[in-house]
Design a protein around this motif. Structure first.
Motif, PDB file in Angstrom:
ATOM      1  N   GLY A 555       0.777  -1.237   0.000  1.00 51.70           N
ATOM      2  CA  GLY A 555       0.000   0.000   0.000  1.00 51.70           C
ATOM      3  C   GLY A 555       0.807   1.285   0.000  1.00 51.70           C
ATOM      4  N   ASP A 558      -0.075   3.487  -2.851  1.00 51.40           N
ATOM      5  CA  ASP A 558      -1.345   4.206  -2.663  1.00 51.40           C
ATOM      6  C   ASP A 558      -1.107   5.502  -1.900  1.00 51.40           C
ATOM      7  OD1 ASP A 558      -1.865   1.188  -2.629  1.00 51.40           O
ATOM      8  OD2 ASP A 558      -3.899   1.943  -2.925  1.00 51.40           O
ATOM      9  N   HIS A 559      -0.292   5.369  -0.870  1.00 45.95           N
ATOM     10  CA  HIS A 559       0.029   6.522  -0.028  1.00 45.95           C
ATOM     11  C   HIS A 559       0.763   7.588  -0.843  1.00 45.95           C
ATOM     12  CE1 HIS A 559       1.174   8.632   3.613  1.00 45.95           C
ATOM     13  NE2 HIS A 559       2.433   8.570   3.257  1.00 45.95           N
ATOM     14  N   ASN A 562      -1.000  10.136  -3.292  1.00 44.90           N
ATOM     15  CA  ASN A 562      -1.792  11.260  -2.775  1.00 44.90           C
ATOM     16  C   ASN A 562      -1.036  12.575  -2.854  1.00 44.90           C
ATOM     17  OD1 ASN A 562      -4.227  10.103  -2.147  1.00 44.90           O
ATOM     18  ND2 ASN A 562      -3.688   9.603  -0.040  1.00 44.90           N
ATOM     19  N   TYR A 708      -2.798  -3.228  -4.269  1.00 39.11           N
ATOM     20  CA  TYR A 708      -4.239  -3.325  -4.015  1.00 39.11           C
ATOM     21  C   TYR A 708      -4.983  -2.970  -5.297  1.00 39.11           C
ATOM     22  CZ  TYR A 708      -3.095  -3.511   0.971  1.00 39.11           C
ATOM     23  OH  TYR A 708      -2.614  -3.880   2.197  1.00 39.11           O
ATOM     24  N   TRP A 710      -7.812  -1.692  -6.207  1.00 39.64           N
ATOM     25  CA  TRP A 710      -8.586  -0.468  -6.421  1.00 39.64           C
ATOM     26  C   TRP A 710      -7.695   0.711  -6.819  1.00 39.64           C
ATOM     27  CZ3 TRP A 710      -9.696  -3.974  -2.547  1.00 39.64           C
ATOM     28  CH2 TRP A 710      -8.858  -3.909  -1.431  1.00 39.64           C
ATOM     29  N   HIS A 713      -8.187   1.256 -10.372  1.00 41.58           N
ATOM     30  CA  HIS A 713      -9.461   1.940 -10.635  1.00 41.58           C
ATOM     31  C   HIS A 713      -9.348   3.432 -10.353  1.00 41.58           C
ATOM     32  CE1 HIS A 713     -11.685  -1.609 -11.625  1.00 41.58           C
ATOM     33  NE2 HIS A 713     -11.250  -2.209 -10.534  1.00 41.58           N
ATOM     34  N   ARG A 714      -8.696   3.727  -9.256  1.00 38.92           N
ATOM     35  CA  ARG A 714      -8.535   5.133  -8.904  1.00 38.92           C
ATOM     36  C   ARG A 714      -7.787   5.891 -10.002  1.00 38.92           C
ATOM     37  NH1 ARG A 714      -4.812   7.455  -3.948  1.00 38.92           N
ATOM     38  NH2 ARG A 714      -4.045   9.163  -5.217  1.00 38.92           N
ATOM     39  N   TYR A 717     -10.278   5.824 -13.541  1.00 36.33           N
ATOM     40  CA  TYR A 717     -11.747   5.964 -13.550  1.00 36.33           C
ATOM     41  C   TYR A 717     -12.258   6.953 -14.571  1.00 36.33           C
ATOM     42  CZ  TYR A 717     -11.229  10.137 -10.618  1.00 36.33           C
ATOM     43  OH  TYR A 717     -10.896  11.366 -10.128  1.00 36.33           O
ATOM     44  N   HIS A 722     -13.067   2.390 -18.742  1.00 34.77           N
ATOM     45  CA  HIS A 722     -12.880   2.004 -17.340  1.00 34.77           C
ATOM     46  C   HIS A 722     -13.820   0.902 -16.866  1.00 34.77           C
ATOM     47  CE1 HIS A 722     -13.712   2.380 -12.967  1.00 34.77           C
ATOM     48  NE2 HIS A 722     -12.448   2.072 -12.989  1.00 34.77           N
ATOM     49  N   ASN A 723     -15.054   0.958 -17.318  1.00 34.30           N
ATOM     50  CA  ASN A 723     -16.017  -0.024 -16.812  1.00 34.30           C
ATOM     51  C   ASN A 723     -15.670  -1.454 -17.207  1.00 34.30           C
ATOM     52  OD1 ASN A 723     -17.479   1.801 -15.413  1.00 34.30           O
ATOM     53  ND2 ASN A 723     -19.040   2.098 -17.006  1.00 34.30           N
ATOM     54  N   TYR A 730      -3.518  -7.608  -4.682  1.00 34.88           N
ATOM     55  CA  TYR A 730      -3.479  -8.118  -3.315  1.00 34.88           C
ATOM     56  C   TYR A 730      -4.751  -7.725  -2.585  1.00 34.88           C
ATOM     57  CZ  TYR A 730      -1.726  -9.172   1.366  1.00 34.88           C
ATOM     58  OH  TYR A 730      -1.561  -9.696   2.626  1.00 34.88           O
ATOM     59  N   LYS A 731      -5.435  -8.709  -2.031  1.00 31.62           N
ATOM     60  CA  LYS A 731      -6.660  -8.366  -1.309  1.00 31.62           C
ATOM     61  C   LYS A 731      -6.568  -8.797   0.143  1.00 31.62           C
ATOM     62  CE  LYS A 731      -9.154 -12.388  -2.947  1.00 31.62           C
ATOM     63  NZ  LYS A 731     -10.420 -12.967  -3.316  1.00 31.62           N
ATOM     64  N   GLU A 732      -5.359  -8.671   0.668  1.00 36.86           N
ATOM     65  CA  GLU A 732      -5.149  -8.864   2.109  1.00 36.86           C
ATOM     66  C   GLU A 732      -5.391 -10.315   2.533  1.00 36.86           C
ATOM     67  OE1 GLU A 732      -3.919  -6.015   3.230  1.00 36.86           O
ATOM     68  OE2 GLU A 732      -3.651  -6.649   5.298  1.00 36.86           O
ATOM     69  N   GLU A 733      -4.957 -11.219   1.655  1.00 37.68           N
ATOM     70  CA  GLU A 733      -4.998 -12.643   2.014  1.00 37.68           C
ATOM     71  C   GLU A 733      -3.588 -13.171   1.943  1.00 37.68           C
ATOM     72  OE1 GLU A 733      -7.455 -14.424   3.085  1.00 37.68           O
ATOM     73  OE2 GLU A 733      -9.070 -12.986   2.735  1.00 37.68           O
TER      74      GLU A 733
END
Lengths: 811, 811
Positions: A555, A558-559, A562, A708, A710, A713-714, A717, A722-723, A730-733
């Protein structure tokens, strides 16, 4: 150790003795200089007119919003004035690190007094109008921020988040043998974790080649609304603590300026003499030794020289002095009067001439030219930055006879390149590599052919790659690595920080502060560009074999995104040659934060160096050797970013092509994540036309992503298609398991990707039956196999790209 | 201080003397127990069959992937065995915190030996089959992770990221007077910032009401590939450091088990005696004093009792022992033989019976029942959790005669509620509030009517709200606050952490680890739910008046929602009554991480408590008192989340309604951010039908958001109307300026929002001309005004919602 320079501790009694012979005239002058700084500091917090109080103070002379921090400021001014004295006397270079950044008014006041401020900001001149501007602009809309900031001359240390003062100081001192960094640490800041650990930085400072750091614990006893821990510790306990940290602490305590001035002067004399002695001994012997560097504990009242009491409540020497001791100066006559008395207690008429200029006998106390702390070139590192002498990254190319036709550990190849970057710049002493005990674990160990890890403490015969002249800095603290590197870059040098992907979150907040610093400096013409901060995130989420779930977190990117688009870059090279291009590129950029994510494990290689160059230059592109859409419109786009996802995506394409040979698939690989954003949002963003040309406007896209899901997507979008973009990541598994089982747990494996594609191709359903059957069977087989054997099926690790026989320069 | 309990330091010579009178029979038995633990630890790393080596070891008895960390394990086992001795003798409660979490095999081995493991996991029984399962499952697909983990009985401390062992220990000890927490800290971990600061936790421990922490610095000298700083410091320097930290350090150094066993036994005897004496003195006098708690520095070789050398290279006592000392045991006969010799050196035949069970004379050394460290209820805090006794939040309602008809500081109202939560649970001693020196700054200071800040150090007559029995914990370290709170929650209590929004990123990584812990425990039936970790992020991005750009970062919520949906919640209450509902709700939940974002500044209030309850229960809803779509289809949806954005959105609606009275506007306010996500992605996510009913399927939506705007896109990209959602939020623009100028800098102000709306309503262009003119003029006027006056135009702060005259129970 071959040698060990032993120094008896500094003698507090002798210093007190020496204080008595300091010239009282000199101290009287110095006290006036200090009063001038204090006066201007209070003025900045309160006034927007009548700067020298030559008229009776009126409500409207004061600001409607009183913002700023008085408490720490007089102490900062005290230190500044005394450092000036040493600089003038010794004609030496001192960098001031203002840990209590809330003391912005003090740093501004002092650089104004010495003249460096007006040189940079001529609109704030050394005259009456300039004085008024100086005061009004502080914490005022359209003016300057309340903290020591990039806008503040002489500062490399934003007074934002606390904890990093000492790290920035040491970072500045490394490879700067003539520099003394005076690092003022607030006793609030000293409670933070990063600061508590950063005292140990002395164990990484080599007096032969590095400068010195003089820590000054500014112990004024209080935070916002509490005593500080350090403020209530006994002197003996503090002494024991700092001796344990390896320093030689000297205490300067009191509240009477007449006593404190000579004591501080004598103490700085002793400290500077000791620093020079350590350096001389070390440089003559060529050995670092294990010096005990001096440090100062300055105990003075919070809000020193400010109002003792306000409304019957204790202010000076208590936490009420932290911010603005007197409020309501626009509405209450009593408050206004108290402010006027307070300011007049500094006797501005003894400090500034008729024309508003500092009186000549006081001006003479400030250093001249570049020696002024506000004008020190090291505090505007871009002035000193010299480009790295770079080897040709092409010389480190991994041979790729055909896509997937060779295997390499990407970071190991990078290590060879970094080794030679190190070598070519050894003479300039301007490149260091940081890592929390992981340089070898991250397989960059080729650098140890050229240099060592810095180690000043005791060494043993069986130690490996440890040395006092090493240029690799390892300590089990991401905070220390990051802080040192920031200090090193901000003073004009270069660096590279490699670390485990999951734990880089430890410095999320430090990253924020550095990104904010860069954002502001971009608008300051006088601040010259500094080298980019380069992260290599490796030992990444998909290959935490030894460690498992707690070590899995992709992640950070992701951070990162921003922050302002023109500051940040994120690269996900899929193989060694791509990584080499990216690393070379990053090391030659400036004023950015570059994040590179790349694995260290053996993996198939896809691109020749020639292909990698073209591909990485573009940042994104079709891998036509992996595609069968023959430059026509594909039925499916298989996109990928990151090394492990690229492997799985290609293996999925292999399955689809085998079972559904009519299906036209286009493979798009992303190296530069920023290409996905709209062109208007990021300078690297593809235009919509270019994006659509790659991803189509209406065909299904399966996107195998390192992080991650999404995040993709971010970034996309706003795109036409995009659709239709379906992302796996990674989905935290996760847990301690096999590499392939990790991707299976997160549905990112080749079988899930192929099934995802088929799901999104309704028109192809009648042709896909056996592919579905195959994938589902394989997933079952995998599960049974790993649970029994504890390793992946041989066909998984043995899989290779079965198409294409010769290297092509595609794209 | 009224009293100060002085203890002479523990006497190392006396302890050595005492060691000689420890029964050698006892030590021989204890050594065998230790060997059993070491044997099982090696077995877990290497074996999948032949657990007691009763057959000659074959390649296929060993695992194909050797994953685990041997280096720290024998030391952890040594400490465990010795703590068992004390527990059995004194029948006391000891919680073991295993800082070197990589030593997972040791924790599993010990809980297996004492029987607690098999009670929880009957499939790993105390027999031959169980032994084989025990070994095979370790680091094996479908088995257990390699670290001490939630799956490990007796653990509250995941061995993931390093640095938090001592914090978890202190958190566990607070309000647990009968507990001794033995906190093993690795010397690698000790280099981290959070750990370096956490030694100061002793200044927050009150021996009258709290338990004790016995830190054990496990100094084995090496990290992955480096010596440790602590490993190379002289004993005198270490002593000085820890005395400075306020401890009484005792050294246990050596490598000969015959010497080390009695020395460790005598040292623990002395430490426990000292702990009891401190507690007795304090409890009899009722005064905390300033005790010097004992701590142990255990210096023993890394990989103790393992192979001395492998392939001619030093292993025991060096960093090569860190992970797996012998590799290739499946392919090289020499390696296999070396492993077999190593394991046989523990003489398993002297440890386990024919049936594979630990021999009875060894089993007798382990504590019984709940006193076994693997069965301690405190290590499974959910067992002890008792719900908080909650006051009725409705009693704290702010009167809202009509929307916008009153003003309040939301956090100040919350402070009153928290004060009474504190009061009602005082007797249960199970609630604490954490904050980095900001409880009062964040305007929760009503709590100080009920309790103090904990302060064990010296106090002065003029101090305010400091006391040794306080239940508010303030220190200038988010790391310490977070770590203490985690330890406190994990042992069954409750807490609330308020902090500046920007700086909560300091603990991003700690948040990750706690979220991961919760995710795993949810699948472990035997782990009972613990109270949620509740954050209040205040002093938020929009109101950093004193601080400016460095203090502006609303990105923590972006970080948070990367974690598992069933763990995380994010609330953005727009006014005080909403905040009260949310806080009440969060304090009664379990196994979650709740993030509340709310401002502290005076702000207009919108909802009566009755309205707030309905609205917050739903998490999202139409504010019909602010809308004029009359339950029909609106022309425009104005959405908002967060207090400042809600104010600006409503003011924008006011402008639009004034200038374009025909325009039908619907106002949607979001409290629970998770409602925006798809129902399939988050349990709080609205169904598509419910979402469309609020946001329409095709009308323009202007969304005024507290944080980074793309977060809203990330949450809503699957929604039908996503392409029409236009979000404004923080875009990394800011400085020290006025509150309204801050929103203007980021285009989040009422004028920009109104202009954005008009931009997206092409059909209304001919009616909107004067609205556009008005907004553009106002923006110019604002800029000129703040630059001249330094404060916002009176009409900005004076604006109130002009519609609706009486409170309605809308929604």
């Amino acid at each position: 150790m071959d040698t060990n320079i032993v120094h008896s501790p500094l003698d507090g009694d002798a210093i007190k003795q020496a204080a008595q012979s300091i010239s009282s005239d000199e101290m009287t002058l110095l006290d006036r200089y200090w009063r001038a700084a204090n006066y201007l500091s209070v003025g900045q917090i309160y006034l927007m007119g009548n700067p020298l109080l030559r008229e009776p103070l009126k409500f409207e002379d004061t600001k409607p919003r009183l913002l700023g921090h008085w408490g720490t400021t007089p102490g900062l001014n005290f230190i500044y004035a005394h450092l000036n004295r040493i600089i003038v006397r010794d004609d030496c270079k001192v960098l001031y690190i203002c840990g209590p950044g809330h003391g912005g008014p003090g740093m501004v006041a002092n650089t104004y007094l010495e003249g460096s401020y007006s040189e940079i900001y001529p609109e704030v001149g050394e005259d009456l109008a300039g004085l008024k501007s100086l005061m009004k602009q502080f914490s005022f809309p359209g003016g300057i921020p309340s903290h020591a900031a990039p806008e503040t001359p002489g500062s490399i240390h934003e007074g934002g988040e606390l904890g990093y003062a000492l790290l920035h100081a040491y970072g500045a001192a490394f490879d700067n043998p003539d520099l003394v960094v005076a690092a003022v640490v607030g006793d609030g800041e000293a409670e933070t974790g990063p600061l508590a650990a950063s005292w140990f930085s002395n164990k990484f400072l080599n007096p032969v080649r590095d400068g010195a750091v003089l820590p000054i614990l500014h112990c004024n006893g209080y935070k916002i609304a509490n005593p500080t821990l350090f403020g209530r510790m006994e002197e003996g306990e503090l002494r024991s603590l700092f001796e344990g940290y390896g320093y030689d602490p000297i205490f300067v305590s009191g509240d009477d300026p007449a006593v404190m001035h000579p004591l501080m002067a004598a103490t700085l004399d002793a400290c500077f003499a000791r620093i020079r002695q350590i350096q001389k001994d070390a440089r003559e012997s060529g050995k670092a030794g294990e010096p005990r560097w001096p440090m100062i504990v300055l105990k003075s009242p919070k809000g020193w020289t400010g109002p003792k009491e306000v409304n019957g409540k204790k202010v000076e020497g208590f936490w009420r002095a932290h911010q603005v001791p007197i409020t309501d100066t626009r509405t209450k006559a009593d408050s206004l009067k108290l402010l006027e008395e307070w300011m007049k207690s500094y006797h501005p008429e003894e400090l500034f001439g008729e024309d508003g200029r500092l009186l000549p006998e006081l001006k003479a106390l400030a250093p001249k030219g570049d020696k002024r702390m506000g004008a020190l070139p090291e505090a505007n590192g871009g002035l000193l930055r010299r480009d790295l002498d770079m080897p040709d990254f092409r010389d480190y190319a991994v041979a790729v006879p055909r896509p997937g036709g060779s295997t390499a550990e990407a970071t190991r190849e990078l290590g060879k390149f970094l080794r030679d970057v190190m070598k070519r710049n050894e003479a300039h002493k301007n490149f260091r590599i940081m890592g929390p005990d992981e340089t070898a674990s991250n397989r960059l160990d080729a650098v140890f052919q050229e240099t060592d890890r810095v180690w000043i403490e005791k060494r043993e015969s069986f130690d490996e790659s440890l040395g006092e002249n090493g240029r690799v800095m390892e300590v089990l603290s991401e905070h220390l690595c990051q802080g040192w590197l920031e200090g090193y870059l901000l003073t004009g040098r270069h660096g590279f920080f490699s670390t485990y992907e999951a734990f880089i979150h430890i410095v999320d907040s430090m990253f924020n502060q550095h990104a904010k610093w860069l954002k502001i400096t971009r608008d300051l013409e006088w601040r010259k560009p500094i080298a980019s901060l380069n992260y290599l995130l490796t030992s990444h989420v998909w290959r935490q074999d030894h460690n498992g779930f707690t070590h899995q977190d992709p992640g950070f990117i992701d951070h990162v995104i921003n922050k302002k688009a023109d500051i940040v870059r994120v690269y996900l090279p899929a193989d060694a040659n791509s990584l080499l291009w990216v690393a070379d590129h990053c090391l030659t950029t400036w004023d950015r934060i570059n994040v590179i994510v790349a694995g260290k494990q053996p993996a198939p290689q896809w691109l020749t160096m020639e292909q990698a160059e073209k591909h990485c230059q573009a940042g994104i592109g079709v891998w036509d050797w992996a595609s069968n859409d023959e430059d026509g419109e594909p039925d499916l786009v298989m996109a990928c970013a990151g090394d492990v996802p690229t492997l799985e995506a290609l293996a999925a394409v292999d399955i689809l092509r085998k079972y559904m040979p009519e299906l036209k698939i286009r493979v798009v690989n992303v190296v530069d994540l920023m290409t996905l954003q709209s062109h208007g949002e990021h300078p690297h963003g593809l235009t919509d036309m270019a994006f659509d040309a790659l991803f189509t406007r209406n065909k299904p896209v399966i996107f195998a992503f390192h992080g991650y899901p999404w995040l993709i997507h971010r970034l996309t979008y706003r795109r036409a298609n995009h659709n239709n973009i379906h992302v796996r990541g990674y989905k935290e598994e996760g847990t301690t398991t096999t590499p392939f089982d990790m991707v299976v747990l997160n549905d990112l494996d080749r079988f899930h990707l192929a099934l995802d594609a088929i799901d999104r191709l309704p028109g192809w359903r009648n042709q896909s039956g056996s592919a579905v059957e195959y994938c589902e069977a394989k997933l079952k087989e995998h599960k049974a196999y790993v649970h029994e054997h504890g390793e992946d099926m041989p066909e998984i690790n043995g899989w290779g790209w079965p198409y294409g026989t010769a290297a092509r320069t595609g794209d």
